[in-house]
Design a protein around this motif. Structure first.
Motif, short mmCIF file in Angstrom:
data_model
loop_
_atom_site.label_atom_id
_atom_site.label_comp_id
_atom_site.label_asym_id
_atom_site.label_seq_id
_atom_site.Cartn_x
_atom_site.Cartn_y
_atom_site.Cartn_z
N ASN A 93 5.31 1.13 15.18
CA ASN A 93 4.47 0.12 14.27
C ASN A 93 3.73 0.41 16.47
O ASN A 93 2.62 -0.08 16.54
CB ASN A 93 5.28 -1.11 14.57
CG ASN A 93 4.39 -2.25 14.36
OD1 ASN A 93 3.04 -2.54 13.47
ND2 ASN A 93 4.26 -3.27 15.06
N ALA A 204 7.80 -3.48 9.36
CA ALA A 204 6.95 -2.71 10.38
C ALA A 204 7.61 -2.33 11.79
O ALA A 204 7.19 -1.59 12.41
CB ALA A 204 5.01 -2.86 10.08
N ASP A 482 2.82 -6.60 7.82
CA ASP A 482 2.78 -5.43 8.44
C ASP A 482 1.26 -5.63 8.94
O ASP A 482 -0.14 -4.96 8.63
CB ASP A 482 2.24 -4.52 7.42
CG ASP A 482 1.81 -2.52 8.05
OD1 ASP A 482 2.58 -2.63 8.94
OD2 ASP A 482 1.80 -1.81 7.23
N LEU A 487 2.81 0.90 7.01
CA LEU A 487 3.65 1.03 6.04
C LEU A 487 3.12 1.45 4.92
O LEU A 487 1.85 1.11 4.24
CB LEU A 487 3.95 -0.59 5.70
CG LEU A 487 5.22 -0.73 6.86
CD1 LEU A 487 6.32 -1.87 6.46
CD2 LEU A 487 6.33 0.93 6.59
#
Length: 501
Positions: A93, A204, A482, A487
Motif C-alpha cells: 500500500n 489494503a 482500498d 487489491l
C-alpha cells in the motif's frame, strides 16, 4: 426498452479484459513497478523460500487452469500467518504495488490471475485448522485449507462442509468465501452468506479486521463480514473463516433420470420438492450434448442408462438420517414420475461406488469441456422456466460455426452453465455470443454471474445486472476499504470506474 438501453450504454463504456478480446485493459499507470528493494523487503519478512521469482515457478501462477487468462507477474509471495499478510499489504500500500490474492486457482473468470505485473499473494501457506466444536458444528480455519480436506476432518466427527464443488480437491476455503461459491448442494444448505459465521481479513493498509466469532446470533452493528463474502479479494484478503457445518447425513441416495424435454424437468423438480421435501439436497440437469462430451473425453465415466438416449438427464440426491424412510420416499417418487410419463427411464444408485459414478458424470462436465478444447463459459441465474431457452437460442445463432453448445446446471436454484466449446478462441465466435448472452439475461432480470463471480471476464459487464447507482455505491465501498486500489485491480468493478478513484 429503457432497461436494455441503459445496459447497452453502460456496456459501451466497457473495456474487454479477457485475453482473447480485440482490446485489452490498460495498466493503471499509478501503480509502481517492482524493484529489487521490494523483493528484498519481502525476503526479510517471509524468508527466501516463500518469495518466488523463478520464471518457471511463476508460470502456472500467471495462468488459470483453463489456459484462458494470463498475466506477467514477476513475484509471488507465500505468507504463513496473518501477521505476515498484514506486513506485506501495508508495504504494498505504501509503495502502491498492485497485488492479486490467489488460492487454489480454480476460478473460471480470471479473478485470481494478474492482468499485468501485479504481485501474487498465495494463501496456500495459511492452511491450519484452528478449532472445531463438535457440539455446535462450528469450524474455524485459515483461508488456505483445501475444501475436501476440511470435509474429511469434520466428517470424522459426524459433520459435513456446507459446500460441495467439483474442484473440492484443490480449491481453498478462503477463495470459496471470497467468491461466494455456490456448488452442488446450495439447494439444501444455502449460500455461504448464511453458513459463514465470521471472517478475519486484512485490508489494503495492513489493518486486520477480526470478526472471527462463532456465534449464531450477533446483531451488533453492521455485519461487515458479508462485504468480504463474494468480493473476490478486492476489499481485503480473507485469512481465516468460521463456518457452521451441518450434521453429516447418514442416508444418502442418488438417482439418475432420463427426461424427454426441459419443460418436463421442471415438472419433475416440482414433484421432487413435494414428495422428497426436507431430504432433497440436490437437483441437477444436463443435456445430451454434455453427456456425450463427458463420455468421450473422460476415462472411466460410464453411462448409467446406456440403452436410453434423450435430450435431458437429471441427478436427484436426497440426504437424511433414516435409511429406510428416505429410500422408501425416493422409490415412491421415482415410481410416480415414471408412471406419469415424466421420466422415460431411471436408476437409483445401489452403493457408494454407483453414487460416485453418477456424480462423476455431472462433476466431470467442466473437466471434459477443458479436454475438448477452448471454451467460452457463462454462469447465469435465469428464471427456471426460461433457462434452457438461452441454450437453444445460442445454438441457433451459432449454426454453421465450428462449435458445440452445451447446457447444464443447478435446476434447483435456477443456475445455468452455458458453454460454447470450440477449437480456438476466436473473435468472430465471441461476437456471436457477446453481448447477446448478457442482453438476453438482462431482459429477463437475471444475473450474469450466478456463482463464479465477475473476475476480469465480466467486471465491465456488471451493468447488465446491477443498476448504475448500485455500481457507484460498490465503487464507494471499494474506495473506503482500498483507497489506492491495489487489491485485485481490474476485477469486479468496471475499470473506467475503478480507475476514476
Amino acid at each position: 426498452m429503457q432497461l436494455l438501453q441503459y445496459h447497452r450504454s453502460f456496456a459501451a463504456t466497457c473495456l474487454r479484459l479477457v485475453r482473447y478480446a480485440s482490446t485489452a485493459a490498460s495498466r493503471n499507470a499509478s501503480f509502481a513497478a517492482l524493484e529489487d528493494t521490494d523483493t528484498n523487503f519481502f525476503r526479510d519478512v517471509l524468508g527466501d523460500s516463500n518469495v518466488i521469482t523463478d520464471i518457471d515457478a511463476l508460470q502456472p501462477l500467471n495462468e488459470d487452469w483453463m489456459g484462458k487468462y494470463s498475466g506477467k507477474s514477476k513475484l509471488a509471495l507465500r505468507p504463513k500467518s496473518t501477521e505476515q499478510v498484514s506486513k506485506v499489504l501495508a508495504y504494498c500500500n505504501d509503495r502502491h504495488l498492485a497485488i492479486v490474492p490467489q488460492g487454489g486457482n480454480t476460478g473460471l473468470v480470471g479473478g485470481s490471475i494478474p492482468l499485468f505485473d501485479e504481485v501474487i499473494l498465495l494463501t496456500a501457506g495459511l492452511n491450519q485448522v484452528i478449532s472445531f466444536d463438535a457440539v455446535s458444528g462450528t469450524l474455524v480455519c485459515q483461508a488456505g485449507c483445501i475444501l475436501e480436506h476440511l470435509d474429511n476432518q469434520v466428517g470424522a466427527q459426524g459433520f459435513t462442509m456446507p459446500l460441495d464443488l467439483g474442484a473440492k480437491g484443490s480449491c481453498q476455503i478462503g477463495g470459496n468465501v471470497s467468491t461466494n461459491a455456490g456448488g452442488l448442494r446450495l439447494l439444501r444448505y444455502g449460500s455461504l452468506h448464511g453458513s459463514v459465521l465470521g471472517i478475519e481479513a486484512v485490508l489494503a493498509d495492513g489493518t486486520v479486521v477480526d470478526t472471527l466469532q462463532t456465534l449464531r446470533k450477533d446483531n451488533t452493528g453492521y455485519d461487515l463480514k458479508q462485504l468480504f463474502i463474494g468480493s473476490e479479494g478486492t476489499l481485503g484478503v480473507v485469512t481465516a473463516v468460521s463456518l457452521l457445518c451441518p450434521p453429516r447425513p447418514s442416508a444418502v441416495h442418488v438417482c439418475y433420470l432420463a427426461v424427454p424435454d426441459f419443460a418436463t424437468t421442471q415438472k419433475v423438480f416440482v414433484r421432487a420438492r413435494q414428495k422428497l421435501g426436507e431430504i432433497l439436497s440436490a437437483f441437477e440437469f444436463f443435456d445430451q450434448q454434455a453427456l456425450d462430451l463427458t463420455l468421450k473425453h473422460l476415462e472411466g465415466v460410464r453411462n448409467p442408462l446406456p440403452d436410453t438416449q434423450t435430450p435431458f438427464y437429471l441427478v436427484v440426491e436426497t440426504s437424511g438420517s433414516n435409511e429406510a424412510h428416505d429410500s422408501e420416499k425416493l422409490q415412491g417418487f421415482l415410481e410416480e414420475v415414471m408412471e406419469e410419463g415424466m421420466v422415460l427411464d431411471g436408476t437409483i444408485a445401489q452403493d457408494s461406488t454407483q453414487i460416485a459414478g453418477i456424480w462423476g458424470i455431472r462433476e466431470g462436465i467442466s473437466v471434459a469441456l477443458k479436454h475438448a478444447g477452448p471454451v467460452y463459459k457463462y454462469d447465469l441465474s435465469i428464471p427456471v422456466a426460461e433457462m434452457y431457452s438461452l441454450v437453444e437460442e445460442t445454438r441457433h445463432r451459432m449454426a454453421g460455426l465450428p462449435v458445440e453448445v452445451v447446457g447444464y446446471g443447478h435446476l434447483g436454484d435456477g443456475n445455468l452453465h452455458l458453454n460454447v466449446s470450440c477449437q480456438r478462441y476466436d473473435e468472430e465466435i465471441l461476437k456471436h455470443i457477446e453481448p447477446f448472452v448478457y442482453e438476453w439475461t438482462a431482459a429477463r432480470k437475471g444475473s450474469i454471474s450466478a456463482e463464479h463471480g465477475l473476475g476480469q471476464m465480466k467486471a465491465d459487464c456488471i451493468g447488465y445486472t446491477k443498476p448504475q447507482p448500485v455500481v457507484q455505491l460498490m465503487t464507494q465501498v471499494k474506495q473506503a476499504f482500498d483507497p489506492k486500489g491495489i487489491l485485485n485491480p481490474y476485477k469486479v468493478l468496471p475499470q473506467v470506474m475503478a480507475v476514476a478513484q
